[in-house]
Design an enzyme around this catalytic site. Structure first.
Site, PDB file in Angstrom:
ATOM      1  N   HIS A  44       0.816  -1.227   0.000  1.00 42.78           N
ATOM      2  CA  HIS A  44       0.000   0.000   0.000  1.00 42.78           C
ATOM      3  C   HIS A  44       0.841   1.265   0.000  1.00 42.78           C
ATOM      4  O   HIS A  44       0.342   2.340   0.299  1.00 42.78           O
ATOM      5  CB  HIS A  44      -0.951  -0.002   1.208  1.00 42.78           C
ATOM      6  N   GLY A  80      -1.513  -9.358  12.513  1.00 44.52           N
ATOM      7  CA  GLY A  80      -1.961  -7.996  12.809  1.00 44.52           C
ATOM      8  C   GLY A  80      -2.759  -7.340  11.709  1.00 44.52           C
ATOM      9  O   GLY A  80      -2.641  -6.143  11.470  1.00 44.52           O
ATOM     10  N   GLU A 120      -7.689 -10.611  18.179  1.00 44.66           N
ATOM     11  CA  GLU A 120      -9.124 -10.705  17.860  1.00 44.66           C
ATOM     12  C   GLU A 120      -9.361 -11.674  16.696  1.00 44.66           C
ATOM     13  O   GLU A 120      -8.473 -11.826  15.838  1.00 44.66           O
ATOM     14  CB  GLU A 120      -9.637  -9.319  17.405  1.00 44.66           C
ATOM     15  N   CYS A 138       7.927  21.286  -9.926  1.00 39.41           N
ATOM     16  CA  CYS A 138       7.244  21.598 -11.212  1.00 39.41           C
ATOM     17  C   CYS A 138       5.999  22.438 -10.951  1.00 39.41           C
ATOM     18  O   CYS A 138       5.338  22.885 -11.885  1.00 39.41           O
ATOM     19  CB  CYS A 138       6.886  20.301 -11.945  1.00 39.41           C
ATOM     20  N   ALA A 178       1.257  -9.558  18.737  1.00 44.11           N
ATOM     21  CA  ALA A 178       2.364  -9.962  17.858  1.00 44.11           C
ATOM     22  C   ALA A 178       3.718  -9.829  18.565  1.00 44.11           C
ATOM     23  O   ALA A 178       4.582 -10.709  18.440  1.00 44.11           O
ATOM     24  CB  ALA A 178       2.336  -9.094  16.598  1.00 44.11           C
TER      25      ALA A 178
HETATM   26  C1  BV8 Z   1      -8.547  -1.891  -5.354  1.00 45.12           C
HETATM   27  C2  BV8 Z   1      -3.584   3.190   2.496  1.00 45.12           C
HETATM   28  C3  BV8 Z   1      -9.191  -2.011  -7.613  1.00 45.12           C
HETATM   29  C4  BV8 Z   1      -4.162   4.368   3.122  1.00 45.12           C
HETATM   30  C5  BV8 Z   1      -5.119   1.378   2.503  1.00 45.12           C
HETATM   31  C6  BV8 Z   1     -15.637  -0.318  -3.471  1.00 45.12           C
HETATM   32  C7  BV8 Z   1     -14.957   0.623  -4.233  1.00 45.12           C
HETATM   33  C8  BV8 Z   1     -13.607   0.500  -4.530  1.00 45.12           C
HETATM   34  C9  BV8 Z   1     -12.900  -0.589  -4.034  1.00 45.12           C
HETATM   35  C10 BV8 Z   1     -13.595  -1.496  -3.256  1.00 45.12           C
HETATM   36  C11 BV8 Z   1     -14.945  -1.392  -2.995  1.00 45.12           C
HETATM   37  N1  BV8 Z   1     -15.307  -2.456  -2.205  1.00 45.12           N
HETATM   38  C12 BV8 Z   1     -14.212  -3.224  -1.973  1.00 45.12           C
HETATM   39  C13 BV8 Z   1     -13.198  -2.652  -2.619  1.00 45.12           C
HETATM   40  C14 BV8 Z   1     -11.850  -3.099  -2.638  1.00 45.12           C
HETATM   41  C15 BV8 Z   1     -11.131  -2.304  -1.551  1.00 45.12           C
HETATM   42  C16 BV8 Z   1     -11.390  -3.007  -0.245  1.00 45.12           C
HETATM   43  O1  BV8 Z   1     -10.891  -4.086  -0.053  1.00 45.12           O
HETATM   44  N2  BV8 Z   1     -12.210  -2.389   0.630  1.00 45.12           N
HETATM   45  C17 BV8 Z   1     -12.538  -3.034   1.882  1.00 45.12           C
HETATM   46  C18 BV8 Z   1     -12.615  -1.979   2.998  1.00 45.12           C
HETATM   47  C19 BV8 Z   1     -13.879  -3.760   1.705  1.00 45.12           C
HETATM   48  N3  BV8 Z   1      -9.749  -2.339  -1.926  1.00 45.12           N
HETATM   49  C20 BV8 Z   1      -9.233  -1.300  -2.597  1.00 45.12           C
HETATM   50  O2  BV8 Z   1      -9.822  -0.269  -2.851  1.00 45.12           O
HETATM   51  C21 BV8 Z   1      -7.836  -1.536  -3.093  1.00 45.12           C
HETATM   52  N4  BV8 Z   1      -7.770  -1.235  -4.481  1.00 45.12           N
HETATM   53  O3  BV8 Z   1      -9.287  -2.797  -5.086  1.00 45.12           O
HETATM   54  O4  BV8 Z   1      -8.428  -1.371  -6.600  1.00 45.12           O
HETATM   55  C22 BV8 Z   1      -8.643  -1.515  -8.880  1.00 45.12           C
HETATM   56  C23 BV8 Z   1      -7.899  -2.388  -9.681  1.00 45.12           C
HETATM   57  C24 BV8 Z   1      -7.437  -1.924 -10.885  1.00 45.12           C
HETATM   58  C25 BV8 Z   1      -7.665  -0.592 -11.286  1.00 45.12           C
HETATM   59  C26 BV8 Z   1      -8.400   0.271 -10.458  1.00 45.12           C
HETATM   60  C27 BV8 Z   1      -8.875  -0.174  -9.245  1.00 45.12           C
HETATM   61  C28 BV8 Z   1      -6.881  -0.599  -2.360  1.00 45.12           C
HETATM   62  C29 BV8 Z   1      -6.736  -1.075  -0.944  1.00 45.12           C
HETATM   63  C30 BV8 Z   1      -5.677  -0.228  -0.242  1.00 45.12           C
HETATM   64  C31 BV8 Z   1      -6.346   0.904   0.473  1.00 45.12           C
HETATM   65  N5  BV8 Z   1      -5.361   1.619   1.252  1.00 45.12           N
HETATM   66  N6  BV8 Z   1      -4.187   2.068   3.139  1.00 45.12           N
HETATM   67  C32 BV8 Z   1      -3.265   4.776   4.249  1.00 45.12           C
HETATM   68  O5  BV8 Z   1      -2.630   3.917   4.896  1.00 45.12           O
HETATM   69  O6  BV8 Z   1      -3.237   5.988   4.493  1.00 45.12           O
HETATM   70  S1  BV8 Z   1      -5.906   0.142   3.293  1.00 45.12           S
HETATM   71  C33 BV8 Z   1      -5.792   0.283   4.980  1.00 45.12           C
HETATM   72  O7  BV8 Z   1      -6.389  -0.915   5.477  1.00 45.12           O
HETATM   73  C34 BV8 Z   1      -4.367   0.247   5.500  1.00 45.12           C
HETATM   74  O8  BV8 Z   1      -3.380   0.218   4.499  1.00 45.12           O
HETATM   75  C35 BV8 Z   1      -4.276  -1.063   6.203  1.00 45.12           C
HETATM   76  O9  BV8 Z   1      -3.074  -1.624   5.961  1.00 45.12           O
HETATM   77  C36 BV8 Z   1      -5.351  -1.832   5.530  1.00 45.12           C
HETATM   78  C37 BV8 Z   1      -5.799  -3.047   6.258  1.00 45.12           C
HETATM   79  O10 BV8 Z   1      -6.028  -2.682   7.591  1.00 45.12           O
HETATM   80  P1  BV8 Z   1      -5.164  -3.458   8.698  1.00 45.12           P
HETATM   81  O11 BV8 Z   1      -3.734  -3.255   8.423  1.00 45.12           O
HETATM   82  O12 BV8 Z   1      -5.651  -4.856   8.771  1.00 45.12           O
HETATM   83  O13 BV8 Z   1      -5.500  -2.613   9.975  1.00 45.12           O
HETATM   84  P2  BV8 Z   1      -6.831  -2.704  10.846  1.00 45.12           P
HETATM   85  O14 BV8 Z   1      -6.827  -1.537  11.771  1.00 45.12           O
HETATM   86  O15 BV8 Z   1      -7.999  -2.948   9.957  1.00 45.12           O
HETATM   87  O16 BV8 Z   1      -6.651  -4.036  11.696  1.00 45.12           O
HETATM   88  C38 BV8 Z   1      -5.615  -4.117  12.653  1.00 45.12           C
HETATM   89  C39 BV8 Z   1      -5.629  -5.560  13.144  1.00 45.12           C
HETATM   90  O17 BV8 Z   1      -4.554  -5.716  14.074  1.00 45.12           O
HETATM   91  C40 BV8 Z   1      -6.898  -5.927  13.867  1.00 45.12           C
HETATM   92  O18 BV8 Z   1      -7.345  -7.202  13.419  1.00 45.12           O
HETATM   93  C41 BV8 Z   1      -6.470  -6.012  15.349  1.00 45.12           C
HETATM   94  O19 BV8 Z   1      -7.178  -7.018  16.054  1.00 45.12           O
HETATM   95  C42 BV8 Z   1      -5.029  -6.411  15.193  1.00 45.12           C
HETATM   96  N7  BV8 Z   1      -4.158  -6.028  16.302  1.00 45.12           N
HETATM   97  C43 BV8 Z   1      -4.289  -4.967  17.141  1.00 45.12           C
HETATM   98  N8  BV8 Z   1      -3.255  -4.972  18.029  1.00 45.12           N
HETATM   99  C44 BV8 Z   1      -2.468  -6.057  17.710  1.00 45.12           C
HETATM  100  C45 BV8 Z   1      -3.042  -6.721  16.617  1.00 45.12           C
HETATM  101  N9  BV8 Z   1      -2.499  -7.834  16.075  1.00 45.12           N
HETATM  102  C46 BV8 Z   1      -1.377  -8.311  16.633  1.00 45.12           C
HETATM  103  N10 BV8 Z   1      -0.760  -7.730  17.689  1.00 45.12           N
HETATM  104  C47 BV8 Z   1      -1.280  -6.610  18.250  1.00 45.12           C
HETATM  105  N11 BV8 Z   1      -0.683  -6.039  19.324  1.00 45.12           N
HETATM  106 ZN    ZN Z   2       6.220  17.552 -10.468  1.00 46.27          ZN
END
Ligand code: BV8
Ligand code: ZN
Length: 260
Positions: free
Chosen positions: A132, A200, A228, A163, A244
């Site tokens: 990402h 995670g 979780e 630019c 983790a």
């Molecule tokens: C794509 C960057 C296609 C931002 C991120 C409708 C419209 C458009 C797309 C979609 C749609 N419906 C579905 C989609 C696909 C969409 C998607 O999957 N949506 C989901 C929400 C349903 N995906 C996309 O849009 C992707 N692109 O599909 O493009 C395409 C193809 C060709 C041409 C054109 C288009 C893009 C996905 C990337 C989005 N960007 N981040 C930023 O960071 O600023 S995603 C964002 O969520 C973060 O990057 C993060 O990495 C990612 C996943 O979240 P997690 O890392 O899992 O974090 P989260 O908080 O959710 O969970 C933390 C976990 O840790 C928990 O389970 C918790 O229990 C656990 N935890 C907590 N403490 C601990 C722990 N574990 C271990 N130890 C601990 N101590």
């Molecule tokens: Zn530029």
């Protein structure tokens, strides 16, 4: 940042059913690790969907989109500037270091991270793809220049490329395609892996969340580490409930000492 997360786990950490997972890791020649925000939680980096995941009154899903940037680039940049500033003070924890140790010890290893915080590289991970993007890289919306940038702050928000066009974070927003090379490397590694370590992540965001399923259908043993349950938990071969920074050193430690 709590300092217990930076100390290695005591050797007597109970893996609660993870003995087989540790054995599988010991026997593995090819491992794919998939990480999400939870691996950085114990370094003090807020997760996306945890209670602290809010920024002011906004949800990440509403700010991390090209539409939000087109509508209000200053607001989106205030969020990213705030995240850069808070992440800059964070250091890798024992989970990051355990994954770097696995990278150094295994003949075939790839870390596919969804995180943009750069902590895996700081911990020494080498064979890694950032699915990402990165908080520490900018991309020009005009001339396309991509630049590493670790400035603590910008003279103005939104910042401008020489630019004259706006810089954007070199991060994949919702609705945008992931970097093709990184994605291809991750899926190739998934098809070859003996073991997939999913750490995670809420396993909600695609296509990254598809990796463990691809690996499992190609014969890999899937280990999840998360305090979780997630949509992956029922499909994983073992789902270890825990932090983790505590479980990974125990899992890898028991694995690492006998790694080829
Ligand atoms: C794509 C960057 C296609 C931002 C991120 C409708 C419209 C458009 C797309 C979609 C749609 N419906 C579905 C989609 C696909 C969409 C998607 O999957 N949506 C989901 C929400 C349903 N995906 C996309 O849009 C992707 N692109 O599909 O493009 C395409 C193809 C060709 C041409 C054109 C288009 C893009 C996905 C990337 C989005 N960007 N981040 C930023 O960071 O600023 S995603 C964002 O969520 C973060 O990057 C993060 O990495 C990612 C996943 O979240 P997690 O890392 O899992 O974090 P989260 O908080 O959710 O969970 C933390 C976990 O840790 C928990 O389970 C918790 O229990 C656990 N935890 C907590 N403490 C601990 C722990 N574990 C271990 N130890 C601990 N101590
Ligand atoms: Zn530029």
């Amino acid at each position: 940042m709590s300092d217990e997360s930076t100390r290695a786990a005591p050797a007597d950490v109970r893996l609660d059913g993870g003995e087989e997972a540790a054995a599988r890791l010991r026997a593995a020649r090819s491992v794919l690790a998939l990480t999400g925000a939870g691996v950085s939680a114990e370094s003090g980096v807020p997760t996306f969907r945890g209670p602290e995941g809010l920024w002011r009154e906004f949800r990440p899903e509403h700010l991390a989109t090209p539409e939000a940037f087109a509508r209000d680039p200053k607001l989106v940049w205030e969020w990213y500037a705030w995240r850069r500033e808070s992440v800059a003070a964070c250091r890798p924890n024992a989970a990051h270091r355990a994954l770097a140790a696995l990278d150094a010890a295994l003949p075939s290893f790839l870390l596919a991270t969804q995180n943009v915080d750069g902590l895996h590289a700081l911990a020494g991970s080498r064979r890694m793809v950032e699915l990402h993007g990165s908080l520490w890289r900018l991309r020009c919306t005009g001339c396309g220049t991509v630049a590493d940038d670790r400035r603590a702050s910008f003279p103005e928000l939104p910042p401008r490329c020489p630019c004259g066009a706006l810089w954007r974070p070199d991060i994949v927003w919702f609705g945008e395609p992931l970097p093709a090379t990184a994605l291809e490397r991750a899926f190739a590694a998934a098809r070859e892996a003996d073991v997939v370590l999913v750490v995670g992540t809420s396993s909600l965001v695609y296509p990254a969340a598809a990796l463990p399923y691809t690996a499992q259908s190609a014969g890999a043993y899937v280990i999840e580490v998360n305090p979780e349950p997630t949509p992956l938990s029922g499909h994983a071969d073992v789902s270890l409930r825990g932090r983790a920074a505590l479980l990974l050193p125990a899992l890898v430690g028991r694995g690492a000492e006998a790694l080829p």
